[in-house]
Motif scaffolding. Structure first.
Motif, PDB file in Angstrom:
ATOM      1  N   PRO A 141     -17.514  22.397   4.366  1.00  0.00           N
ATOM      2  CA  PRO A 141     -17.840  21.240   3.529  1.00  0.00           C
ATOM      3  C   PRO A 141     -16.582  20.519   3.055  1.00  0.00           C
ATOM      4  CG  PRO A 141     -19.015  23.214   2.806  1.00  0.00           C
ATOM      5  CD  PRO A 141     -17.985  23.662   3.783  1.00  0.00           C
ATOM      6  N   VAL A 142     -16.698  19.208   2.950  1.00  0.00           N
ATOM      7  CA  VAL A 142     -15.607  18.407   2.407  1.00  0.00           C
ATOM      8  C   VAL A 142     -15.559  18.616   0.902  1.00  0.00           C
ATOM      9  CG1 VAL A 142     -14.667  16.089   2.193  1.00  0.00           C
ATOM     10  CG2 VAL A 142     -15.891  16.741   4.252  1.00  0.00           C
ATOM     11  N   ALA A 143     -14.381  18.830   0.350  1.00  0.00           N
ATOM     12  CA  ALA A 143     -14.236  19.089  -1.084  1.00  0.00           C
ATOM     13  C   ALA A 143     -12.987  18.401  -1.600  1.00  0.00           C
ATOM     14  CB  ALA A 143     -14.172  20.594  -1.353  1.00  0.00           C
ATOM     15  N   ARG A 144     -12.908  18.313  -2.920  1.00  0.00           N
ATOM     16  CA  ARG A 144     -11.733  17.721  -3.573  1.00  0.00           C
ATOM     17  C   ARG A 144     -10.754  18.829  -3.940  1.00  0.00           C
ATOM     18  NH1 ARG A 144     -11.986  12.478  -4.883  1.00  0.00           N
ATOM     19  NH2 ARG A 144     -14.002  11.443  -4.651  1.00  0.00           N
ATOM     20  N   ARG A 145      -9.508  18.608  -3.608  1.00  0.00           N
ATOM     21  CA  ARG A 145      -8.466  19.597  -3.884  1.00  0.00           C
ATOM     22  C   ARG A 145      -7.120  18.886  -3.996  1.00  0.00           C
ATOM     23  NH1 ARG A 145     -10.648  21.171   0.891  1.00  0.00           N
ATOM     24  NH2 ARG A 145     -11.170  23.203   0.031  1.00  0.00           N
ATOM     25  N   ALA A 146      -6.181  19.545  -4.630  1.00  0.00           N
ATOM     26  CA  ALA A 146      -4.830  18.991  -4.777  1.00  0.00           C
ATOM     27  C   ALA A 146      -4.054  19.214  -3.480  1.00  0.00           C
ATOM     28  CB  ALA A 146      -4.104  19.649  -5.946  1.00  0.00           C
ATOM     29  N   ILE A 147      -3.513  18.144  -2.940  1.00  0.00           N
ATOM     30  CA  ILE A 147      -2.727  18.224  -1.706  1.00  0.00           C
ATOM     31  C   ILE A 147      -1.300  18.639  -2.057  1.00  0.00           C
ATOM     32  CG2 ILE A 147      -1.844  16.944   0.270  1.00  0.00           C
ATOM     33  CD1 ILE A 147      -4.780  17.421   0.428  1.00  0.00           C
ATOM     34  N   ARG A 148      -0.873  19.747  -1.509  1.00  0.00           N
ATOM     35  CA  ARG A 148       0.472  20.251  -1.757  1.00  0.00           C
ATOM     36  C   ARG A 148       1.352  19.901  -0.557  1.00  0.00           C
ATOM     37  NH1 ARG A 148       0.388  23.496  -6.106  1.00  0.00           N
ATOM     38  NH2 ARG A 148       2.516  24.175  -5.648  1.00  0.00           N
ATOM     39  N   VAL A 149       2.170  18.873  -0.751  1.00  0.00           N
ATOM     40  CA  VAL A 149       3.092  18.431   0.297  1.00  0.00           C
ATOM     41  C   VAL A 149       4.463  19.023  -0.023  1.00  0.00           C
ATOM     42  CG1 VAL A 149       4.107  16.472   1.483  1.00  0.00           C
ATOM     43  CG2 VAL A 149       1.783  16.313   0.586  1.00  0.00           C
ATOM     44  N   SER A 150       4.898  19.932   0.777  1.00  0.00           N
ATOM     45  CA  SER A 150       6.175  20.600   0.551  1.00  0.00           C
ATOM     46  C   SER A 150       7.250  19.943   1.399  1.00  0.00           C
ATOM     47  CB  SER A 150       6.064  22.090   0.888  1.00  0.00           C
ATOM     48  OG  SER A 150       7.286  22.748   0.661  1.00  0.00           O
ATOM     49  N   THR A 365       5.697  18.490  -4.150  1.00  0.00           N
ATOM     50  CA  THR A 365       5.263  17.121  -4.444  1.00  0.00           C
ATOM     51  C   THR A 365       3.773  17.062  -4.736  1.00  0.00           C
ATOM     52  OG1 THR A 365       4.861  16.625  -2.117  1.00  0.00           O
ATOM     53  CG2 THR A 365       7.073  16.230  -2.953  1.00  0.00           C
ATOM     54  N   ALA A 366       3.179  18.173  -5.177  1.00  0.00           N
ATOM     55  CA  ALA A 366       1.736  18.214  -5.421  1.00  0.00           C
ATOM     56  C   ALA A 366       1.357  17.255  -6.540  1.00  0.00           C
ATOM     57  CB  ALA A 366       1.297  19.631  -5.787  1.00  0.00           C
TER      58      ALA A 366
END
Length: 463
Positions: A141-150, A365-366
């Motif tokens: 399922p598609v969900a909302r989450r914090a994207i952690r760009v390292s 950069t989260a």
């Protein structure tokens, strides 16, 4: 001869069980009437044969009929549905070749019928449960989450420019004595470093003492402040001026002390030497806080901001992590390396981080705000467009174009094209996409085949 009632069970290759209550065997009508499309490897390997054969272990290849090819061997095959209309016949090997009438390919394999309703007109792809099971299709399922760009970048340790002190003479002086301090020695603020004799300092000291002891000169207070300022301008330590105030005595030599806690980076003072104005005798640096200057690639500059947390790992201490924050992003791009220098302030209480030491920075950069995101594996990227396969249930999958954002942590942000809660295919989506393209091509061939057949018949009638 007595008639014996025998119960005989015949197990056919298709998995059907026939029972007879007499001594004679009833032949299976389905096996006699049907011709196999092809024969497949009994171990499930992707090997086929147009006729009967055996594998390396002597096992017979299993026949595959037109109503059993979509299910596993252990599953009961579906019965043909004669009530449904056959649209066309497709190549059994998946080649883009169709026929409006039954036929065989050069290997003798019968073309597979495609029934009405097998191809949906709503843009979705429909797969049988057996094919979904074999290909390992998985959905999430598609969900909302914090994207952690390292963002990772190499760099070096440098001293904090604001924590470096230089001891230099502002008048011609002579070094009378140097304390037991060498390059690399850690010193405390106020610790004696050397004794200096300077005629200019002695003259200013005598003038200052004369003003604070005389009671006959008018405006003594203002004149005294001017004499003290002259000592300050000669960089006489405050402790030496306080000693004059207490003893009312002008010293012959002045004790120069360390202005801050730190490490002696440079010692040029030698007993008996003459120091000209501007000569640097000591250089001391406070290393409790240092800088990590790292070079970030130009493509990652949009994810970098002042205040972001950074984990720094020194190559000399592989199991230790130093935590700091970005203090400055330098306003210039290196034209040769296409990188931007970033300054990170690091606490260094035990002084293990040394100047010019190599380090690797991991910039987090989260964004605290969660966004709609899907796994990286669910995206079909052709370069010019990006799409995902939406699981509609009951074996139906809908290709849908999406607009993507940031990537990180195995997920990618979806800015447009999906709604929260929808399920997307995360495994075997390339196989489903290939199936969709194949069906679209076969449908195009099927639509053109009847017209070509009609045209051929018309030409024959004219002849």
């Amino acid at each position: 001869m007595k008639t014996l009632r025998l119960l005989t069970t015949l197990v056919l290759g298709s998995g059907l069980v026939l029972a007879c209550s007499s001594g004679e065997f009833a032949p299976p009508a389905s096996a006699a009437d049907r011709a196999p499309l092809y024969y497949r490897d009994p171990s499930g390997a992707p090997l086929w044969s147009a006729g009967p054969k055996k594998d390396d272990r002597g096992r017979d290849y299993l026949p595959v009929y037109d109503d059993a090819q979509a299910l596993p061997a252990e599953t009961k095959p579906q019965q043909a549905q004669p009530s449904r209309k056959i649209l066309y016949y497709r190549n059994p090997m998946g080649l883009p070749d169709t026929s409006p009438v039954p036929k065989k390919d050069p290997m003798g394999m019968s073309y597979v019928p495609v029934y009405e309703g097998d191809d949906a007109d709503d843009g979705t792809v429909k797969l049988s449960p057996g094919k979904i099971q074999r290909t390992g299709v998985k959905s999430e399922p598609v969900a909302r989450r914090a994207i952690r760009v390292s963002v990772r970048a190499p760099g070096t340790i440098q001293l904090d420019e604001r924590r470096v002190s230089v001891i230099a003479m502002r008048a011609e002086s002579f070094v009378q004595k140097v304390s037991d301090v060498t390059t690399g020695t850690r010193v405390k603020a106020g610790q004696p470093l050397m004794e200096i004799y300077s005629s200019a300092v002695v003259s200013a000291s005598a003038e200052y003492l004369a003003t604070i002891t005389s009671r006959t000169v008018g405006g003594v207070e203002m004149y005294g402040r001017g004499a003290r300022q002259r000592l300050v301008n000669l960089d006489v330590p405050e402790s030496a001026i306080a000693e004059m105030d207490r003893t009312h005595t002008a010293p012959v030599t002045i004790h120069w002390s360390a202005p801050r806690d730190g490490v002696v980076l440079e010692r040029n003072a030698i007993e008996g030497m003459r120091a000209n104005p501007g000569d640097v005798l000591f250089r001391i640096a406070d290393t409790s806080v240092v800088w990590a200057l790292v070079d970030v690639a130009e493509r990652d500059l949009g994810n970098i901001a002042v205040g972001q947390s950074v984990a720094v790992r020194a190559r000399s201490f592989p199991g230790r992590t130093f935590t700091g924050r970005i203090a400055l992003v330098y306003p210039q791009v290196n034209r040769d390396t296409r990188t931007v220098r970033v300054r990170i302030e690091l606490a260094n209480p035990d002084a293990v981080l040394l100047p010019d030491m190599y380090v690797d920075a991991d910039i987090d950069t989260a964004d605290a705000a969660p966004v709609l995101a899907v796994p990286d594996s669910s995206v079909l990227d052709t370069g010019s467009r990006q799409a995902v396969l939406v699981d509609k249930g009951e074996g139906r999958f809908e290709p849908r174009e999406v607009k993507l954002g940031r990537r990180g942590g195995g997920y990618v942000e979806v800015r447009d094209g999906l709604a929260d809660g929808e399920a997307v295919v995360t495994s075997a989506n390339f196989l489903i996409d290939a199936e969709s393209n194949l069906k679209a091509a076969l449908k195009g061939f099927a639509e053109g085949a009847p017209r070509a057949t009609d045209a051929g018949q018309t030409m024959g009638d004219r002849k």
